[in-house]
Design a protein around this motif. Sequence first.
Motif, PDB file in Angstrom:
ATOM      1  N   SER A  50      -5.941 103.696 106.096  1.00  0.00           N
ATOM      2  CA  SER A  50      -6.477 104.379 104.926  1.00  0.00           C
ATOM      3  C   SER A  50      -5.973 103.712 103.660  1.00  0.00           C
ATOM      4  O   SER A  50      -5.064 102.877 103.700  1.00  0.00           O
ATOM      5  N   ALA A  51      -6.582 104.097 102.537  1.00  0.00           N
ATOM      6  CA  ALA A  51      -6.174 103.536 101.248  1.00  0.00           C
ATOM      7  C   ALA A  51      -6.388 104.548 100.137  1.00  0.00           C
ATOM      8  O   ALA A  51      -7.430 105.205 100.073  1.00  0.00           O
ATOM      9  N   ALA A  52      -5.396 104.633  99.266  1.00  0.00           N
ATOM     10  CA  ALA A  52      -5.549 105.398  98.033  1.00  0.00           C
ATOM     11  C   ALA A  52      -6.234 104.465  97.041  1.00  0.00           C
ATOM     12  O   ALA A  52      -5.710 103.399  96.726  1.00  0.00           O
ATOM     13  N   VAL A  53      -7.421 104.851  96.593  1.00  0.00           N
ATOM     14  CA  VAL A  53      -8.156 104.057  95.602  1.00  0.00           C
ATOM     15  C   VAL A  53      -7.690 104.512  94.224  1.00  0.00           C
ATOM     16  O   VAL A  53      -7.833 105.683  93.874  1.00  0.00           O
ATOM     17  N   VAL A  54      -7.118 103.575  93.455  1.00  0.00           N
ATOM     18  CA  VAL A  54      -6.548 103.932  92.159  1.00  0.00           C
ATOM     19  C   VAL A  54      -7.139 103.086  91.037  1.00  0.00           C
ATOM     20  O   VAL A  54      -7.614 101.977  91.243  1.00  0.00           O
ATOM     21  N   ASP A  55      -7.102 103.678  89.865  1.00  0.00           N
ATOM     22  CA  ASP A  55      -7.460 103.011  88.608  1.00  0.00           C
ATOM     23  C   ASP A  55      -6.206 103.125  87.744  1.00  0.00           C
ATOM     24  O   ASP A  55      -6.038 104.097  87.008  1.00  0.00           O
ATOM     25  N   PRO A  56      -5.277 102.149  87.854  1.00  0.00           N
ATOM     26  CA  PRO A  56      -3.997 102.270  87.159  1.00  0.00           C
ATOM     27  C   PRO A  56      -4.116 102.367  85.641  1.00  0.00           C
ATOM     28  O   PRO A  56      -3.345 103.095  85.014  1.00  0.00           O
ATOM     29  N   ALA A  57      -5.087 101.664  85.053  1.00  0.00           N
ATOM     30  CA  ALA A  57      -5.237 101.692  83.587  1.00  0.00           C
ATOM     31  C   ALA A  57      -5.540 103.102  83.096  1.00  0.00           C
ATOM     32  O   ALA A  57      -5.079 103.511  82.027  1.00  0.00           O
ATOM     33  N   ALA A  58      -6.302 103.864  83.890  1.00  0.00           N
ATOM     34  CA  ALA A  58      -6.652 105.226  83.505  1.00  0.00           C
ATOM     35  C   ALA A  58      -5.700 106.258  84.113  1.00  0.00           C
ATOM     36  O   ALA A  58      -5.839 107.461  83.851  1.00  0.00           O
ATOM     37  N   GLY A  59      -4.769 105.813  84.982  1.00  0.00           N
ATOM     38  CA  GLY A  59      -3.812 106.746  85.586  1.00  0.00           C
ATOM     39  C   GLY A  59      -4.486 107.753  86.494  1.00  0.00           C
ATOM     40  O   GLY A  59      -4.176 108.937  86.446  1.00  0.00           O
TER      41      GLY A  59
END
Length: 187
Positions: A50-59
């Motif tokens: 599995s994977a946590a899909v993240v958008d780090p710039a938007a937190g």
Amino acid sequence: MMHADAVRALTSWTAAEADQEQLRGDYLAHLAEHQDGLWRSCRPAHLTASAAVVDPAAGRVLLTLHPKVGLWLQMGGHCEPGDETLAAAALREATEESGITGLRLLSGADGHPSPVKLDRHRVRCAGKDQPENTHLDVQYVAVAPAGARELISEESLDLRWFAYDELPELTDVSVRRLVDRARELTA
């Protein structure tokens, strides 16, 4: 090939905590005992990715409302014969379930995509008339490209971005720990 890759990925990964090190040892023991230990047909347990899909710039993190479990979860599922590596299975699942192309898995010191966390949980993935089995989930972090737009799949009731600090009530402790780890690694 995939079995050898899973052993390599777990052997080269350094667990951050004692409980994670214990799980890593358990997963490697499972693979040593079961050449089919990555496949859904392996009972009473098998590896999943599995994977946590993240958008780090938007937190923020993208979660899916799982139709069978009724909780907001990271993207993921069973390994399939076309997957060449455990990381490829995680990336395939994340791409299919999020509808986002261009996801990138975080890599370890060896340059290969690296797990960030392990989670063992009981499920009934073979059907409600079958006994529960155990998922030995290998969890990754997938970074979404700038401006990524999600697209809900038939595997989900809903798909939404959540701020790291505003996860929905219907998440479990495993998801919260994965999101915390993703946040820490992408800060």
